[in-house]
Every structure is written in C-alpha cells, then in structure tokens.
Design a protein around this motif. Structure first.
Motif, PDB file in Angstrom:
ATOM      1  N   UNK A 126       0.778  -1.255   0.015  1.00 53.91           N
ATOM      2  CA  UNK A 126      -0.101   0.039   0.197  1.00 53.91           C
ATOM      3  C   UNK A 126       0.956   1.276   0.035  1.00 53.91           C
ATOM      4  N   UNK A 127       0.104   2.347  -0.356  1.00 58.66           N
ATOM      5  CA  UNK A 127       1.105   3.867   0.112  1.00 58.66           C
ATOM      6  C   UNK A 127       1.191   3.970   1.367  1.00 58.66           C
ATOM      7  N   UNK A 132      -6.647   2.489   6.484  1.00 58.62           N
ATOM      8  CA  UNK A 132      -7.418   1.302   6.686  1.00 58.62           C
ATOM      9  C   UNK A 132      -8.278   1.400   7.922  1.00 58.62           C
ATOM     10  N   UNK A 133      -9.370   0.682   7.875  1.00 58.14           N
ATOM     11  CA  UNK A 133     -10.138   0.932   9.015  1.00 58.14           C
ATOM     12  C   UNK A 133     -11.178  -0.382   9.015  1.00 58.14           C
ATOM     13  N   UNK A 134     -11.729  -0.856  10.209  1.00 56.47           N
ATOM     14  CA  UNK A 134     -12.886  -1.742  10.314  1.00 56.47           C
ATOM     15  C   UNK A 134     -13.995  -1.065  11.301  1.00 56.47           C
ATOM     16  N   UNK A 171      -3.120   4.734   9.209  1.00 61.10           N
ATOM     17  CA  UNK A 171      -2.508   5.056   7.711  1.00 61.10           C
ATOM     18  C   UNK A 171      -1.811   3.937   7.460  1.00 61.10           C
ATOM     19  N   UNK A 172      -1.204   3.993   6.157  1.00 66.61           N
ATOM     20  CA  UNK A 172      -0.363   2.808   5.592  1.00 66.61           C
ATOM     21  C   UNK A 172       1.026   2.640   6.157  1.00 66.61           C
ATOM     22  N   UNK A 173       1.489   3.728   6.639  1.00 64.66           N
ATOM     23  CA  UNK A 173       2.708   3.565   7.425  1.00 64.66           C
ATOM     24  C   UNK A 173       2.531   2.814   8.679  1.00 64.66           C
ATOM     25  N   UNK A 183       4.058  -3.941   3.442  1.00 64.16           N
ATOM     26  CA  UNK A 183       4.832  -3.080   3.012  1.00 64.16           C
ATOM     27  C   UNK A 183       4.409  -1.598   2.670  1.00 64.16           C
ATOM     28  N   UNK A 184       4.649  -0.617   3.183  1.00 64.83           N
ATOM     29  CA  UNK A 184       3.935   0.837   2.530  1.00 64.83           C
ATOM     30  C   UNK A 184       5.158   1.594   2.118  1.00 64.83           C
TER      31      UNK A 184
END
Length: 275
Positions: A126-127, A132-134, A171-173, A183-184
C-alpha cells in the motif's frame, strides 16, 4: 471469460484481478462472483505463479456494499444475512488456501469488507498515506468476513481490540508497523514494489511455495502438534516434486537463481474440466 465487475489480465506469470465497479469499487455481488471465477482460473492455469488483487480508480477498496445492493432497506432475515456473509467467507478462504501467493494492492487503502478481502491475501502493498479501518462497530455491526479472527492473529490482541472495538483508522505507514500490511511505500512507488515482489515470488519453487502457504495456515487452524505433523507430511510432498536437486544446490552455493518448472496440475487439464 466475460467479466464486467472486474478486469482480469494474465501476463508473464501474473494474474491481476482489478475491481472495476466505479464509483465505489466496493465488494458487490458481481465482484464476489467474478473474483471467485478469476481465482479458480488462476489456480488452474499452470503458467500463473502469482495473483494480484487491486482496485480501480484511486485504488481504494470499499466494503461489503453487497448487503445494501441486495436489500436497499437492509432488512434481512437471519438466514439471508448469514448466506451473504458466508459468500464473503468463501471468497476470502479461497484466497487464503490458493496454492499460489496472492498480493493485495491498496494505493489509497481499504475499509470494512474491502479490508477483510485484503486480510486474506498473503502480502499487501500500500501507499504510506493509505487509510485502513474496520468501522463496523461504529455502525452497529460486526466484521463478518473474517476480521474478528484474522486481525488478532496478524496484529496482536491489544491492537486488534483498538481496530475492531474502537473502529479506529490507521495510515499505511502504521499498518506496516503493526503487521496489518506487508509494506508501505510512497504512492508513486507502489507499482514498482508490487512488480519487484512478483518477480521475487516467481523465482521460487511453485510446489514449495504452495505447501509453505498451506503449512503456515495451520498456525491459525490447528494446535501446535498438528501443525508440526502437517509440516512433516508437506515436506515429503514437496520433496517428491523434485524441485530441490543437486543442481539447484550448486546454483545456490554459486549465488545463481535456480529456474523451476511450473507445477503441472492433473485436474487443470481441459479434458478434466470437460472442455
């Protein structure tokens, strides 16, 4: 095959499944059905070594919009809701047990059922700015496509509590830091990172790759002793395929990358499938 909700392309040993249902790129009924067909085709194609699942548009995986698509008022009987939930489970399980590596790509991120679709992948690129979330609990729902089971195993108990019981966004990080994704990278480097990972995976022994994936699944599915027993059986099956030879070992010692033949699956022949 005639696909509309997804784009399905095969090139140089890689099968790419792209969600092609704007504007949301969510998990619609058509996406569920067509992605399953594409995965079956990829599994049966001896020339395919890696599968990539990505989203069109800006690359954001929307959630399980299939529910609102089937019942606009969201009024389901328990049986109806269970059947739709089971369909999502079956798709994720197919990804999880496919004897080929599956890479999820999320340039912008994922939410809900779209995120759970990625949980089942072996790798996720991902960037670093992806989200990302649920958020299911904030909507009065519960994750229904494996999130309550896969997330704690991936990120640990306490972090999973935050993600699932608070519905927080990362976040992706941060997703990389906690083990939610592999990996971001900066968004402009995502395609390059995916291509490099595909090349790395294509260089590995296909039978060894498949059985390694199945053996690792036992960490989640069984007790420790049963997992070890499966590893013994898997080792015998991989050895019987003849991928590891004296020549391969010589290549390894000399710093050369061995070349492996694609696995020939008996049940993937046109005759077996009735074509």
């Amino acid at each position: 095959m005639d696909f509309k909700a997804i784009l399905y392309e095969k090139s140089d040993g890689v099968a790419t499944i792209t969600k092609n249902n704007p504007p949301q790129y969510g998990m619609t009924l058509a996406v569920l059905v067509e992605m399953e067909k594409a995965l079956i085709d990829a599994a049966n194609d001896d020339d395919i070594a890696v599968v990539v699942i990505t989203a069109g548009g800006e690359g954001f995986h929307m959630g399980a919009v299939v529910f609102g698509e089937i019942r606009t008022d969201w009024k389901f009987t328990p049986l109806e809701f269970r059947e739709i939930t089971h369909a999502g489970h079956e798709l994720c399980r197919m990804i999880e047990t496919l004897e080929k590596p599956v890479i999820g790509v999320a340039k912008a991120g994922a939410v809900g059922g779209g995120c759970e679709n990625l949980h089942a992948c072996d790798f996720v690129i991902a960037s670093d700015t992806a989200r990302f979330s649920q958020p299911e609990v904030t909507l009065g729902m519960i994750c229904g496509w494996g999130g309550t089971q896969r997330l704690p195993r991936m990120v640990g108990w306490r972090k999973a509590k935050q993600l699932l019981m608070e519905g927080i966004e990362v976040s992706g990080s941060e997703a990389e830091e906690i083990g939610l994704i592999t990996h971001a990278v900066p968004v402009e480097e995502v395609d390059e990172a995916v291509a490099a990972l595909c090349d790395r995976l294509k260089a590995c022994g296909p039978v060894a790759m498949g059985y390694t994936k199945l053996a690792m699944n036992k960490v989640w599915e069984t007790d420790y002793r049963s997992g070890l027993d499966y590893e013994v059986e898997a080792s015998g099956m991989v050895n019987s395929a003849g991928e590891f030879t004296a020549e391969v070992f010589e290549d390894f010692l000399a710093g050369r990358q061995p070349t492996f033949k694609r696995r020939q699956r008996a049940v993937s022949t046109p005759t077996w499938r009735g074509e």
